[in-house]
Design a protein around this motif. Structure first.
Motif, PDB file in Angstrom:
ATOM      1  N   SER A 124       0.453  -0.758  -0.052  1.00 20.38           N
ATOM      2  CA  SER A 124      -0.193  -0.190  -0.186  1.00 20.38           C
ATOM      3  C   SER A 124       0.900   1.232   0.137  1.00 20.38           C
ATOM      4  N   LEU A 125       0.964   2.561  -0.850  1.00 22.72           N
ATOM      5  CA  LEU A 125       1.853   3.133  -1.493  1.00 22.72           C
ATOM      6  C   LEU A 125       0.964   4.536  -0.520  1.00 22.72           C
ATOM      7  N   ARG A 126      -0.285   4.977   0.244  1.00 25.46           N
ATOM      8  CA  ARG A 126      -1.099   5.843   0.660  1.00 25.46           C
ATOM      9  C   ARG A 126      -0.719   5.430   2.205  1.00 25.46           C
ATOM     10  N   PRO A 127      -0.769   5.701   3.488  1.00 23.67           N
ATOM     11  CA  PRO A 127      -1.473   5.827   4.511  1.00 23.67           C
ATOM     12  C   PRO A 127      -2.579   5.602   4.859  1.00 23.67           C
ATOM     13  N   ILE A 128      -3.622   4.638   5.411  1.00 25.50           N
ATOM     14  CA  ILE A 128      -4.794   5.301   5.528  1.00 25.50           C
ATOM     15  C   ILE A 128      -5.374   5.425   6.979  1.00 25.50           C
ATOM     16  N   PRO A 129      -6.354   6.312   7.153  1.00 29.70           N
ATOM     17  CA  PRO A 129      -6.127   6.968   8.645  1.00 29.70           C
ATOM     18  C   PRO A 129      -6.614   5.630   8.784  1.00 29.70           C
ATOM     19  N   VAL A 130      -5.509   5.041  10.387  1.00 31.55           N
ATOM     20  CA  VAL A 130      -6.069   4.599  11.283  1.00 31.55           C
ATOM     21  C   VAL A 130      -6.716   5.499  12.714  1.00 31.55           C
ATOM     22  N   ALA A 131      -7.834   4.492  13.158  1.00 30.19           N
ATOM     23  CA  ALA A 131      -8.299   4.893  14.076  1.00 30.19           C
ATOM     24  C   ALA A 131      -8.515   3.798  15.429  1.00 30.19           C
TER      25      ALA A 131
END
Length: 488
Positions: A124-131
């Motif tokens: 994955s190249l984009r950071p996901i907004p993890v909660a």
RNA sequence: GAAUGCGUAGCUCAGCUGGUUAGAGCAUCUGCCUUUUAAGCAGAGGGUCGCAGGUUCGAAUCCUGCCGCAUUCACCA
């Protein structure tokens, strides 16, 4: 992001394909947890997206998320080897991995998979907004959830990765549609498809989207309804037909309206609107129970019961009940004065049917929270409905209102071609006077009726609104994967 | 189409009666850590404050216009 591009290259240089072709999955998170036995470890291969990593030097825990939940993985350097552990260190939250291992329960009690090997399945190249989540007194508390409405709608894929309740709503939507489909199919009714591009639009009062066919050099419309085509199929001899239809209306957008929306329309020969009311009650109650396990739902702060039977009220009775005003037997002038007394400002061009509709929409509809059938509408508002069998000036029509909003519309269908022609011609003259939502005369539809359509009951259900009602979502954008937004 | 509100780091937010170099938590990076779970500890990087103008010695902050989103109203299911 630049760092992740670098990692991608780094992985490739060390002989690891960041985008392999497939992975043999043998188990999913929820099913593994449900089948877990304390003293019998089970070999499994699981795959999913990394949602959290806790590295502790030479051992690590991480969570992957698959199609039905999350599963914790435990990884030890001793067991997977130095090279693999080094590769693991290059992985990020958001990467998709496959893991082979066996089930076990950790010291703190979480059923997990003890990894023997793993494989990167997608970088994955984009950071996901993890909660982050924490259990506080048994309740899951989510910290800093991805909540920006605009971003959630524009990047629904991220919304779905990160917000499990969003995923759940859409699973329910699918369950509602498939329940309705199997309910109809099990009656022997035929699921059909009819044109979305129509040369003449009809079946509802709304402004259409227009488009152009180059080869034929002609204007076409995206359908606002499929009613007139489904009736042609009843003429053709089918006893029951239905279609889950995307319809398009060129109107405003708000939390109850999207320019494209879904309706299921159903036509059943030899039936009337009375029969259709019983069908709707049964269908809605069953659907709610199938999806939620109960006929109760909460919508806009109201507890709503979809348990049959639903209340029935004629439109005249409903106006009497909620305003004290009497509309039966009134002339247009009397109705206009009545509306004025109630405080409504009306366009002087509108007729008596529309005046009644205005009064109803303003004073009655918002108050109908529990599901209520409103019946016996003025003819003027319903050019495709059959005249009432015993009440002159009215038609055999009902709408189902719940949560203060219309969910269904249904008539005993008008099958007298002579009256139908008159009604459409009246619409056409309204149109000439400037009502751009009035219907257009469809000669082919009239020709079909002239061959003869059996008595027929018709129904349209607004699927998006029904899903809102059953899931409790308060905006149509939360029940449509990709709601319409202006371009970025 | 109208009114109101909002727009600050990848995410969630603070700062906004104008005043050094714009902050926090999570995420990211470096180091330590072999049963952790909002892991922990020590350190680091990251921003044209939606866009464009204006006022001012000085603007994230005040003003104007534009863009986007939300809510309400109008049209509609």
């Amino acid at each position: 992001m630049q760092r992740r591009f670098d990692e991608r290259r780094h992985l490739q240089e060390s002989g690891i394909n960041p985008y392999p072709c497939s992975f043999e999955v043998t188990g999913h998170s929820r099913q593994i947890i449900e089948h877990f036995k304390e003293d019998a470890e089970e070999k499994v291969s699981v795959a999913g997206r990394i949602m959290a990593i806790r590295r502790m030097g030479k051992a690590s825990f991480f969570h992957i998320q698959d199609s039905d939940g999350r599963m914790q993985i435990y990884l030890k350097k001793d067991e997977v080897g130095d090279d693999a552990y080094a590769t693991f260190k290059l992985l990020d939250i958001g990467d998709i991995v496959g893991v082979n291992g066996y089930t076990f329960r950790t010291r703190t009690g979480e059923i997990s998979v003890h990894a023997e090997s793993f494989e990167l399945l997608c970088k994955s190249l984009r950071p996901i907004p993890v909660a982050k989540e924490k259990e506080v007194e048994g309740e899951k508390v989510v910290f800093d959830a991805f909540a920006d409405r605009e971003l959630r709608y524009r990047q629904r894929y991220v919304d779905l990765i990160v917000n499990p309740e969003v995923r759940n709503t859409f699973i329910k939507r699918s369950a509602i549609v498939s329940h309705i489909r199997s309910f109809f199919t099990s009656q022997g009714w035929l699921e059909v498809e009819t044109p979305i591009l129509q040369p003449i639009y009809g079946g509802a009062a709304a402004r259409p989207f227009t488009t152009h066919h180059n080869a034929l050099d002609m204007q076409l419309y995206l359908r606002i309804a499929n009613e007139l085509y489904l009736k042609r199929l009843i003429v053709g001899g089918f006893d029951g037909v239905f279609e889950f239809a995307k319809d398009f209306r060129n109107e405003g957008i708000d939390r109850f309206h999207n320019p494209e929306f879904t309706q299921v329309e159903l036509y059943v020969a030899y039936k009337d609107y009375d029969w259709m009311m019983r069908l709707v009650e049964e269908l809605f109650q069953q659907t709610a129970i199938a999806v939620n396990g109960t006929a109760m739902t909460t919508f806009l702060g109201h507890e709503i019961s979809l348990e049959a039977p639903f209340r029935r009220l004629t439109i005249a009775d409903s106006i009497r009940e909620y305003t004290g005003a009497e509309i039966e037997g009134k002339t247009e002038t009397e109705l206009r004065n009545l509306a004025k007394d109630l405080g409504l400002e009306l366009d002087p061009k509108i007729g008596s049917g529309k005046i009644i509709d205005e009064i109803f929409g303003e004073f009655v509809e918002p108050k109908l929270i529990q599901p209520t059938f409103i019946t016996d509408y003025p003819t003027e508002m319903s050019p495709l409905a059959k005249p009432h069998r015993s009440k002159p000036g009215l038609v055999e029509r009902f709408e189902l209102i719940a949560g203060g909003k219309e969910i269904c519309n249904s008539f005993s269908e008008l099958n007298d071609p002579v009256i139908q022609r008159q009604r459409l011609e009246e619409q056409a003259s309204l149109r000439q006077r400037g009502d751009d939502e009035a219907m257009v005369v469809d000669e082919d539809f009239l020709r079909a009726l002239e061959y003869g359509m059996p008595p027929t009951a018709g129904l349209g259900i607004g699927i998006d609104r029904l899903v809102m009602l059953i899931t409790g979502e308060e905006s149509i954008r939360d029940v449509i994967f990709f709601p319409h937004l202006k371009p970025e």
